[in-house]
Design a protein around this motif. Structure first.
Motif, PDB file in Angstrom:
ATOM      1  N   GLY A   1      15.639   3.478  -0.835  1.00  0.00           N
ATOM      2  CA  GLY A   1      15.338   3.851  -2.009  1.00  0.00           C
ATOM      3  C   GLY A   1      14.223   3.219  -2.382  1.00  0.00           C
ATOM      4  N   GLY A   2      12.986   2.777  -1.744  1.00  0.00           N
ATOM      5  CA  GLY A   2      11.999   1.934  -2.295  1.00  0.00           C
ATOM      6  C   GLY A   2      12.021   0.661  -2.075  1.00  0.00           C
ATOM      7  N   GLY A   3      12.932  -0.050  -1.710  1.00  0.00           N
ATOM      8  CA  GLY A   3      12.966  -1.258  -1.489  1.00  0.00           C
ATOM      9  C   GLY A   3      13.303  -1.652   0.006  1.00  0.00           C
ATOM     10  N   THR A   4      12.854  -2.808   0.567  1.00  0.00           N
ATOM     11  CA  THR A   4      12.919  -3.254   1.932  1.00  0.00           C
ATOM     12  C   THR A   4      13.898  -4.356   1.986  1.00  0.00           C
ATOM     13  OG1 THR A   4      11.254  -4.929   1.824  1.00  0.00           O
ATOM     14  CG2 THR A   4      10.695  -2.402   2.313  1.00  0.00           C
ATOM     15  N   ALA A   5      14.359  -4.754   3.262  1.00  0.00           N
ATOM     16  CA  ALA A   5      15.259  -5.984   3.229  1.00  0.00           C
ATOM     17  C   ALA A   5      14.464  -7.243   2.529  1.00  0.00           C
ATOM     18  CB  ALA A   5      15.492  -6.086   4.744  1.00  0.00           C
ATOM     19  N   ALA A   6      13.102  -7.177   2.751  1.00  0.00           N
ATOM     20  CA  ALA A   6      12.395  -8.371   2.448  1.00  0.00           C
ATOM     21  C   ALA A   6      12.215  -8.460   0.930  1.00  0.00           C
ATOM     22  CB  ALA A   6      11.051  -8.388   2.948  1.00  0.00           C
TER      23      ALA A   6
ATOM     24  N   VAL B   1      10.514  -9.032  -6.652  1.00  0.00           N
ATOM     25  CA  VAL B   1      11.820  -8.491  -6.339  1.00  0.00           C
ATOM     26  C   VAL B   1      12.055  -7.164  -6.750  1.00  0.00           C
ATOM     27  CG1 VAL B   1      14.371  -8.811  -6.352  1.00  0.00           C
ATOM     28  CG2 VAL B   1      12.755 -10.743  -6.429  1.00  0.00           C
ATOM     29  N   LYS B   2      11.959  -6.091  -5.864  1.00  0.00           N
ATOM     30  CA  LYS B   2      12.087  -4.569  -5.846  1.00  0.00           C
ATOM     31  C   LYS B   2      13.346  -4.330  -6.236  1.00  0.00           C
ATOM     32  CE  LYS B   2       7.830  -4.417  -6.147  1.00  0.00           C
ATOM     33  NZ  LYS B   2       7.255  -4.296  -7.494  1.00  0.00           N
TER      34      LYS B   2
ATOM     35  N   ALA C   1      16.678 -19.854   0.366  1.00  0.00           N
ATOM     36  CA  ALA C   1      15.339 -20.332   0.221  1.00  0.00           C
ATOM     37  C   ALA C   1      14.252 -19.840   1.333  1.00  0.00           C
ATOM     38  CB  ALA C   1      15.380 -21.879   0.213  1.00  0.00           C
ATOM     39  N   LYS C   2      14.813 -19.350   2.354  1.00  0.00           N
ATOM     40  CA  LYS C   2      13.853 -18.853   3.378  1.00  0.00           C
ATOM     41  C   LYS C   2      13.307 -17.497   2.973  1.00  0.00           C
ATOM     42  CE  LYS C   2      13.758 -18.001   8.397  1.00  0.00           C
ATOM     43  NZ  LYS C   2      14.271 -17.965   9.632  1.00  0.00           N
ATOM     44  N   LYS C   3      13.999 -16.711   2.408  1.00  0.00           N
ATOM     45  CA  LYS C   3      13.700 -15.269   2.058  1.00  0.00           C
ATOM     46  C   LYS C   3      13.073 -15.061   0.838  1.00  0.00           C
ATOM     47  CE  LYS C   3      16.029 -10.698   1.590  1.00  0.00           C
ATOM     48  NZ  LYS C   3      17.392 -10.020   1.515  1.00  0.00           N
ATOM     49  N   PHE C   4      13.194 -16.202  -0.314  1.00  0.00           N
ATOM     50  CA  PHE C   4      12.750 -15.971  -1.664  1.00  0.00           C
ATOM     51  C   PHE C   4      12.110 -17.265  -1.980  1.00  0.00           C
ATOM     52  CE2 PHE C   4      15.544 -12.266  -1.459  1.00  0.00           C
ATOM     53  CZ  PHE C   4      14.513 -11.459  -1.960  1.00  0.00           C
ATOM     54  N   THR C   5      11.142 -17.514  -2.754  1.00  0.00           N
ATOM     55  CA  THR C   5      10.614 -18.710  -3.092  1.00  0.00           C
ATOM     56  C   THR C   5      10.478 -18.774  -4.795  1.00  0.00           C
ATOM     57  OG1 THR C   5       8.228 -17.907  -3.097  1.00  0.00           O
ATOM     58  CG2 THR C   5       8.943 -18.964  -1.412  1.00  0.00           C
ATOM     59  N   GLY C   6      10.493 -19.711  -5.385  1.00  0.00           N
ATOM     60  CA  GLY C   6      10.435 -19.862  -6.940  1.00  0.00           C
ATOM     61  C   GLY C   6      11.482 -19.901  -7.600  1.00  0.00           C
ATOM     62  N   TRP C   7      12.700 -20.507  -7.039  1.00  0.00           N
ATOM     63  CA  TRP C   7      13.887 -20.667  -7.365  1.00  0.00           C
ATOM     64  C   TRP C   7      13.806 -21.961  -8.326  1.00  0.00           C
ATOM     65  CZ3 TRP C   7      17.785 -17.722  -6.062  1.00  0.00           C
ATOM     66  CH2 TRP C   7      17.804 -16.766  -5.127  1.00  0.00           C
ATOM     67  N   PRO C   8      14.647 -22.048  -9.404  1.00  0.00           N
ATOM     68  CA  PRO C   8      14.626 -23.422 -10.299  1.00  0.00           C
ATOM     69  C   PRO C   8      15.002 -24.639  -9.314  1.00  0.00           C
ATOM     70  CG  PRO C   8      16.062 -21.854 -11.324  1.00  0.00           C
ATOM     71  CD  PRO C   8      15.591 -21.320  -9.911  1.00  0.00           C
ATOM     72  N   ASP C   9      14.589 -26.002  -9.526  1.00  0.00           N
ATOM     73  CA  ASP C   9      14.899 -26.976  -8.811  1.00  0.00           C
ATOM     74  C   ASP C   9      14.697 -28.265  -9.871  1.00  0.00           C
ATOM     75  OD1 ASP C   9      12.147 -27.634  -9.044  1.00  0.00           O
ATOM     76  OD2 ASP C   9      11.647 -27.097  -7.031  1.00  0.00           O
ATOM     77  N   GLU C  10      14.916 -29.438  -9.392  1.00  0.00           N
ATOM     78  CA  GLU C  10      15.112 -30.490 -10.293  1.00  0.00           C
ATOM     79  C   GLU C  10      13.516 -30.883 -10.871  1.00  0.00           C
ATOM     80  OE1 GLU C  10      16.335 -34.013  -8.286  1.00  0.00           O
ATOM     81  OE2 GLU C  10      18.650 -33.213  -7.876  1.00  0.00           O
TER      82      GLU C  10
END
Length: 560
Positions: A32-37, A223-224, A524-533
């Motif tokens: 529906g417009g999004g991909t696995a990535a 993120v779609k 963390a391998k699929k997406f970047t930009g997560w909160p961290d310390e």
């Protein structure tokens, strides 16, 4: 025998997971417009089918706070940082804290194409003010639009601390649609129209999907799609993580200290934020029934617990100490009262003190080792959601601990819907849950939520969210006093914070357990930009809104 049973349970869990993922359409393609990535798959802990409702003001809502329906600003509750613009551009108080002037964003539109204006904000605030069950923060302001991008909110008294509630915890809804609802507090919203970074794509009982709002005022998110799964509990969540079928979940997994080794590509983040407690229906005057209405019983439970053991067995030592006054250790250290009898709840049990409290209240220990009074054994029922394995383990551990102190604990598992209904209606003796923080890094909000008379109700009516039915004049007076003081005046605030914390410690309507180490496992391998310390820009919990929405709109698929 034990290992064989464990293997059988894991095989069954794997079969259940595969069936759930297949039913939810959770294969490798986003569709529906999004991909696995660029599709983020999340598990919020939902056990059982989703019930369609995106009403942001309903206690049975399933999603939408920050993702579909936005506040004016996003406040980071993990620390004191400037609020992030959402539907608001700027705000300012007058000299005495009675008038809040707000400038709203221009050019934003609802997902049906209609323009967003300051009049939608005024409509929303008026709706909340006149609907008690929607007004969980006791908002009493009078809003007026000046033009399409400016409004004022006027209060009868200084209301500095109401500001973050209005700005960060009021979900703005479209007047042109919500003005037609017969009962906005209870109407089911099946086709939500908002201004947020996401909108509803498709709904199934096993899973639903949000898609990126390509017309979002701040630019479409990278993120779609976000797919929300319904599984059978924490074990199924861990299995989905192991299979790489979930990108973000917040909850326990086995051997949590070695997530990166056990789940290649994933990392873990633990944030001490929510305060785990045994909620008690404490107020007999509001209809609560049972031995837990006696403060001596609540205090006896408080002292009988071995929190070190609970932390080890149930939470893999990810939790930490808790203050009996419910100011958040670490973040709120500067305002934790020096007048508390104990700055932190004891990590080791004191069964002798528990016994003294019970005997002082007229209980006597029988031949079975349990206390009783007037021929009634001291037995307490505690409710927990089936599938919440960490809480269930905690309760099993506490059952044994309290037994040694002469108190019987009966654990009752139920569905989330049944549990939430009992909690809201006050139809329980004890419930295990967490007290959450407010829109800004200030303990005032937790006190106004969980300890103010204005946020509770008699048993049989819905409390939002003073579930313990606390109604204490001393606490109410201190909360009211704090509303009128500029948060920058720390010296003037402290006596009132002292009054609340010492009274809470004395009456124990919520029996403090531990500061929950809220742990998320994330891809963390699929997406970047997560909160961290180094950049804790939001509270890292998939079920915490609108923090999760701030994370969703910050994430980027790897490589972007």
């Amino acid at each position: 025998m034990f290992l064989k049973a464990q293997r059988s349970r894991r095989r069954l869990a794997a079969v259940v997971l595969a069936a759930a993922l297949a039913a939810a359409g959770c294969g490798g393609s986003g569709g529906g417009g999004g991909t696995a990535a660029d599709t983020l798959v999340v598990y919020t802990g939902q056990a059982g089918d989703w019930q369609l409702n995106f009403n942001p003001y309903s206690p049975t809502r399933i999603e939408g706070l920050g993702t579909i329906f936005e506040p004016l600003f996003f406040y980071n509750v993990t620390g004191s940082t400037d609020p992030v613009k959402r539907l608001g551009e700027s705000f300012e108080w007058n000299a005495d804290g009675t008038v809040l002037s707000i400038t709203t964003r221009s050019g934003a539109t609802w997902t049906d194409g209609k323009p967003f204006t300051a009049k939608d904000v005024v409509f929303t605030l008026d709706m909340v003010a006149k609907t008690p069950t929607m007004n969980s923060v006791g908002y009493k302001g009078k809003a007026a639009a000046i033009d399409d991008t400016h409004l004022t909110v006027t209060f009868d008294e200084p209301s500095y601390l109401v500001g973050p509630q209005v700005l960060g915890r009021t979900w703005i809804v479209p007047e042109h649609l919500w003005g037609q609802l017969s009962d906005p507090a209870t109407n089911v919203i099946a086709t939500p129209v908002g201004t947020g970074p996401f909108q509803l794509d498709e709904f199934k009982a096993q899973a639903f999907t949000l898609k990126a709002n390509e017309g979002y005022h701040s630019g479409a998110p990278a993120v779609k799609k976000i797919r929300y799964l319904s599984l059978s509990g924490n074990q199924a969540g861990a299995d989905a993580l192991k299979a790489g079928q979930v990108d973000w979940q917040t909850g326990p997994v086995p051997d949590i200290a070695n997530v990166e080794k056990n789940y290649p590509g994933y990392k873990a983040n633990t944030t001490p934020m929510n305060q785990a407690a045994l909620l008690t229906c404490s107020n007999a005057a509001l209809g609560c029934e049972g031995p837990q209405t006696d403060p001596a019983v609540r205090k006896a439970v408080y002292y009988a617990l071995n929190r070190t053991q609970v932390n080890s067995l149930a939470f893999e030592n990810t939790a930490s100490e808790i203050s009996p006054g419910f100011a958040l250790l670490g973040r709120d250290d500067a305002v934790i009262s020096s007048k508390l009898a104990e700055r932190t709840a004891p990590m080791q049990p004191d069964t002798a003190k528990a016994g003294q409290l019970l005997e002082g209240a007229g209980y006597a220990k029988g031949g079975d080792g349990l206390y009783a009074k007037d021929g009634q054994q001291l037995a307490l029922n505690v409710k927990v959601v089936a599938g919440w394995t960490d809480y269930i383990t905690a309760l099993d551990t506490m059952t044994q601990q309290l037994q040694q102190a002469g108190i019987k604990l009966n654990v009752q598992q139920s569905s989330w819907n049944e549990w939430a209904d009992a909690r809201g209606q006050g139809k329980y003796q004890l419930i295990i849950d967490s007290l959450y923080q407010g829109p800004a890094a200030d303990p005032f909000y937790l006190y106004s939520y969980f300890f103010a008379t204005s946020s509770t109700a008699p048993v049989g009516q819905t409390a939002t969210p003073n579930f313990a039915r606390v109604s204490d004049p001393a606490i109410d007076a201190a909360i009211d006093a704090l509303k009128a003081i500029d948060p920058k005046d720390t010296a003037a605030r402290q006596p009132h914070l002292d009054a609340i914390q010492t009274r809470v410690e004395e009456t124990v309507p919520y029996i403090p357990l531990l500061t929950a180490g809220t742990t998320s496992e994330y891809n963390a391998k699929k997406f970047t930009g997560w909160p961290d310390e180094s950049n804790p820009y939001a509270f890292f919990a998939v079920w915490s809104a609108p923090d999760n929405s701030e994370i969703y709109r910050t994430l980027k698929p790897a490589g972007q």
